[in-house]
Scaffold this motif. Structure first.
Motif, PDB file in Angstrom:
ATOM      1  N   ARG A 143       0.738  -1.120   0.025  1.00  0.00           N
ATOM      2  CA  ARG A 143       0.086  -0.192   0.208  1.00  0.00           C
ATOM      3  C   ARG A 143       0.741   1.059   0.111  1.00  0.00           C
ATOM      4  O   ARG A 143       0.749   2.185  -0.563  1.00  0.00           O
ATOM      5  CB  ARG A 143      -0.716   0.145   1.178  1.00  0.00           C
ATOM      6  CG  ARG A 143      -1.847   1.261   1.325  1.00  0.00           C
ATOM      7  CD  ARG A 143      -3.062   0.938   2.123  1.00  0.00           C
ATOM      8  NE  ARG A 143      -4.145   2.115   1.877  1.00  0.00           N
ATOM      9  CZ  ARG A 143      -4.543   2.712   1.111  1.00  0.00           C
ATOM     10  NH1 ARG A 143      -4.626   1.625   0.163  1.00  0.00           N
ATOM     11  NH2 ARG A 143      -5.253   3.501   0.937  1.00  0.00           N
ATOM     12  N   ARG A 150      -2.043   6.692  -5.987  1.00  0.00           N
ATOM     13  CA  ARG A 150      -3.282   6.936  -5.456  1.00  0.00           C
ATOM     14  C   ARG A 150      -3.499   8.473  -5.628  1.00  0.00           C
ATOM     15  O   ARG A 150      -4.354   9.005  -5.686  1.00  0.00           O
ATOM     16  CB  ARG A 150      -3.483   6.506  -3.924  1.00  0.00           C
ATOM     17  CG  ARG A 150      -3.398   5.028  -4.041  1.00  0.00           C
ATOM     18  CD  ARG A 150      -4.015   4.606  -2.557  1.00  0.00           C
ATOM     19  NE  ARG A 150      -3.362   5.034  -1.640  1.00  0.00           N
ATOM     20  CZ  ARG A 150      -2.386   4.669  -1.050  1.00  0.00           C
ATOM     21  NH1 ARG A 150      -1.586   3.643  -1.485  1.00  0.00           N
ATOM     22  NH2 ARG A 150      -1.781   5.430   0.140  1.00  0.00           N
ATOM     23  N   ASP A 168      -5.645   8.074   0.621  1.00  0.00           N
ATOM     24  CA  ASP A 168      -5.929   6.727   1.512  1.00  0.00           C
ATOM     25  C   ASP A 168      -7.299   6.325   1.069  1.00  0.00           C
ATOM     26  O   ASP A 168      -7.737   5.233   1.196  1.00  0.00           O
ATOM     27  CB  ASP A 168      -5.797   7.002   2.875  1.00  0.00           C
ATOM     28  CG  ASP A 168      -4.354   7.079   3.315  1.00  0.00           C
ATOM     29  OD1 ASP A 168      -3.480   6.824   2.552  1.00  0.00           O
ATOM     30  OD2 ASP A 168      -4.227   7.562   4.192  1.00  0.00           O
ATOM     31  N   VAL A 171      -8.921   2.963  -3.620  1.00  0.00           N
ATOM     32  CA  VAL A 171      -8.660   1.710  -3.994  1.00  0.00           C
ATOM     33  C   VAL A 171      -8.639   1.267  -5.339  1.00  0.00           C
ATOM     34  O   VAL A 171      -9.458   1.608  -6.415  1.00  0.00           O
ATOM     35  CB  VAL A 171      -9.627   0.495  -3.418  1.00  0.00           C
ATOM     36  CG1 VAL A 171      -9.232  -0.612  -3.636  1.00  0.00           C
ATOM     37  CG2 VAL A 171      -9.575   0.681  -1.812  1.00  0.00           C
ATOM     38  N   GLY A 326     -13.318   3.203   4.684  1.00  0.00           N
ATOM     39  CA  GLY A 326     -12.110   3.049   3.919  1.00  0.00           C
ATOM     40  C   GLY A 326     -11.192   1.604   4.341  1.00  0.00           C
ATOM     41  O   GLY A 326     -10.865   1.083   3.357  1.00  0.00           O
ATOM     42  N   ARG A 330     -10.574  -1.412   1.690  1.00  0.00           N
ATOM     43  CA  ARG A 330      -9.112  -1.604   1.490  1.00  0.00           C
ATOM     44  C   ARG A 330      -8.841  -3.278   1.773  1.00  0.00           C
ATOM     45  O   ARG A 330      -8.000  -4.216   1.029  1.00  0.00           O
ATOM     46  CB  ARG A 330      -8.229  -1.016   2.356  1.00  0.00           C
ATOM     47  CG  ARG A 330      -7.885   0.547   1.883  1.00  0.00           C
ATOM     48  CD  ARG A 330      -6.838   1.177   2.504  1.00  0.00           C
ATOM     49  NE  ARG A 330      -7.044   1.294   3.928  1.00  0.00           N
ATOM     50  CZ  ARG A 330      -7.731   2.470   4.559  1.00  0.00           C
ATOM     51  NH1 ARG A 330      -8.023   3.307   3.878  1.00  0.00           N
ATOM     52  NH2 ARG A 330      -7.712   2.521   5.760  1.00  0.00           N
ATOM     53  N   ARG A 331      -9.713  -3.490   2.807  1.00  0.00           N
ATOM     54  CA  ARG A 331      -9.573  -5.028   3.162  1.00  0.00           C
ATOM     55  C   ARG A 331     -10.124  -5.798   1.999  1.00  0.00           C
ATOM     56  O   ARG A 331      -9.482  -7.201   1.825  1.00  0.00           O
ATOM     57  CB  ARG A 331     -10.350  -5.361   4.560  1.00  0.00           C
ATOM     58  CG  ARG A 331      -9.916  -6.553   5.225  1.00  0.00           C
ATOM     59  CD  ARG A 331     -10.608  -6.718   6.357  1.00  0.00           C
ATOM     60  NE  ARG A 331     -10.342  -5.680   7.625  1.00  0.00           N
ATOM     61  CZ  ARG A 331     -11.260  -4.852   7.792  1.00  0.00           C
ATOM     62  NH1 ARG A 331     -12.413  -4.583   7.394  1.00  0.00           N
ATOM     63  NH2 ARG A 331     -10.933  -3.885   8.891  1.00  0.00           N
ATOM     64  N   GLU A 334      -7.616  -5.973  -0.759  1.00  0.00           N
ATOM     65  CA  GLU A 334      -6.247  -6.783  -0.359  1.00  0.00           C
ATOM     66  C   GLU A 334      -6.420  -8.355  -0.043  1.00  0.00           C
ATOM     67  O   GLU A 334      -5.505  -9.149  -0.404  1.00  0.00           O
ATOM     68  CB  GLU A 334      -5.862  -6.169   0.943  1.00  0.00           C
ATOM     69  CG  GLU A 334      -4.891  -4.859   0.811  1.00  0.00           C
ATOM     70  CD  GLU A 334      -4.837  -4.059   1.805  1.00  0.00           C
ATOM     71  OE1 GLU A 334      -5.071  -4.598   3.123  1.00  0.00           O
ATOM     72  OE2 GLU A 334      -4.428  -2.718   1.562  1.00  0.00           O
ATOM     73  N   GLY A 339      -3.853  -6.148  -4.937  1.00  0.00           N
ATOM     74  CA  GLY A 339      -3.784  -4.799  -5.606  1.00  0.00           C
ATOM     75  C   GLY A 339      -3.495  -5.041  -6.944  1.00  0.00           C
ATOM     76  O   GLY A 339      -3.005  -6.059  -7.530  1.00  0.00           O
TER      77      GLY A 339
END
Length: 467
Positions: A143, A150, A168, A171, A326, A330-331, A334, A339
């Motif tokens: 990340r 990003r 942040d 994604v 967020g 992201r989880r 991932e 990614g």
């Protein structure tokens, strides 16, 4: 170029644009024009040859579509490098290149962007990636390593009314469809969640819901898209966790949802604790109203991509969560795929950060608008919903035609369009309408001929009675 036509355009039978195109082809073949050579501006060559600028422009367009030339916004038109035989062999097997073998076959299933110079930019950026630090090609993505890309996405989206957006929050996904799947994974809970969609909607909503074992329920629409009253009615009877909408460019009808309707939907969503997933992948121009993410920061999810602005080939999209969600998004990404591959992420950063990228997106939009204009000129006498900044039109068929029959008849004429049935739920009802996407891969003349074939069908609906 001065050595190719020492005096005048060579005499030849047929249109002058073909003579111009043939002369350039010959010059490239015999090396009078080397790879990378810059051709004269359209008006300059037209003046030199004593023909109209439109004639030269048409010749350039044909050769660009063939891959012999490449146009770069702000720089000009150049002789393109030869294609790789290996890649050409793979490319030639693709179904959507039937047009290359049969000029009478034109697929209007999905929008295909014209090349206005973005291919040259991507090639240039690929070369830079190829020369990057070897560690880029040997490590798992992280990340922290993706912060620059990003940030490039945030800058790329900075003109849109998305609410507060931080790097942040971004994604990176493998296109818009993958973005929808990741958002569903972050939102949906329980053994049989319920997802709401408009009665006519992008089939990818249903497919993503099915992957999550969700029940997909349709909501009635009006001329502005999703009906807030119908949404309220369904939610009183069926608890749902999320609704998918495309307010800027409704797919397939092409309608735009005004601000007041968006506010009404937000109020219903708050009342029933409903998450709102906005698919913004078909918008090519400026947004005309605040996104649901801006109107409902606590429940608005946003999915977009570069597929309708630069290219669908890279399969790059962006998913944005509402405030406080967020980590969930992201989880999901991932756990699902780690990614984007690091070389691809580096490529995206270079492309989006390049000062030419925005101009190229504008040039794509302008070029695709030419195809919309041809469509409206030929089919404008029928019930057509269109916008110069939307890469498809929605055609409500005249009496005598059903959507499925018209689609089959059009395919027999070498033109593939999408029936409204493909956008309806399995138990839903579809109008007698078709979606016609713009195909920037074929010359405008071939595209116009395809529209004329559709016009002939529309003017002559079948009237036989089956017993």
């Amino acid at each position: 170029m001065g050595t190719i036509w020492p005096e005048d355009l060579p005499r030849a039978k047929g249109p002058k644009y073909k003579a111009v195109a043939d002369t350039i082809r010959t010059a490239v073949k015999n090396k009078s024009l080397e790879v990378g050579a810059k051709l004269p501006p359209v008006r300059e060559l037209a003046y030199r040859l004593g023909i109209t600028p439109g004639t030269v422009a048409r010749a350039y367009t044909i050769l660009t579509d063939e891959g012999l030339l490449q146009a770069e916004v702000g720089r000009g038109t150049f002789v393109a490098p030869p294609k790789s035989p290996i890649l050409d062999d793979v490319w030639s097997r693709q179904l959507h290149l039937l047009e290359a073998r049969d000029p009478n076959h034109v697929s209007l299933f999905s929008p295909r962007l014209a090349d206005v110079g973005q291919v040259a930019l991507i090639r240039e950026c690929l070369q830079k990636v190829a020369q990057a630090d070897p560690w880029l090609f040997l490590n798992y993505p992280t990340r922290d390593a993706y912060l620059p890309v990003r940030q490039a996405v945030v800058d790329w989206l900075s003109d849109l009314p998305l609410g507060k957006l931080d790097p942040d929050d971004v994604v990176l996904t493998h296109g818009g469809q993958n973005g929808l799947c990741v958002v569903f994974q972050a939102i949906l809970r329980g053994p049989k969640p319920v997802v709401l969609v408009e009665d006519l909607s992008y089939a990818g909503f249903r497919r993503a819901g099915e992957l999550m074992r969700a029940e997909v329920v349709g909501i009635k629409m009006d001329k502005w898209g999703l009906s807030a009253e119908a949404l309220e009615h369904v939610l009183r009877q069926t608890p749902a966790q999320a609704i998918c909408v495309s307010p800027e460019v409704q797919n397939p009808t092409g309608c735009h949802m005004p601000l007041e309707r968006r506010k009404e939907i937000v109020e219903v969503a708050k009342k029933h604790d409903l998450q709102i997933i906005e698919d913004d992948c078909y918008r090519m121009g400026d947004a005309r109203a605040p996104s649901f993410r801006a109107l409902a920061p606590d429940r608005g999810w946003h999915v977009s991509s570069i597929s309708k602005t630069l290219t669908p080939a890279l399969r790059v999209g962006f998913a944005l969560p509402p405030v406080g969600r967020g980590a969930d998004l992201r989880r999901a990404a991932e756990y699902g795929y780690f990614g984007l591959a690091q070389p691809l992420a580096a490529l995206v950063q270079l492309v989006l950060s390049d000062p030419r990228a925005n101009d190229l997106a504008g040039a794509v939009r302008k070029r695709m608008a030419e195809y919309v204009r041809v469509t409206v000129n030929v089919l404008g006498g029928f019930d057509l919903v269109w916008d110069s900044e939307i890469p498809f039109v929605w055609l409500r068929l005249p009496s005598g035609w059903r959507a499925s029959a018209f689609s089959r008849a059009a395919e027999r004429e070498g033109v593939q369009v999408r029936s409204a049935d493909e956008f309806a739920l399995r138990d839903g009802r579809a109008p007698n309408a078709v979606r016609i996407a713009m195909n920037g891969h074929v010359p405008l003349s071939d595209f116009e001929a395809a529209m004329q074939r559709l016009r002939a069908l529309l003017d002559n609906p079948p009237e036989q009675i089956s017993v």
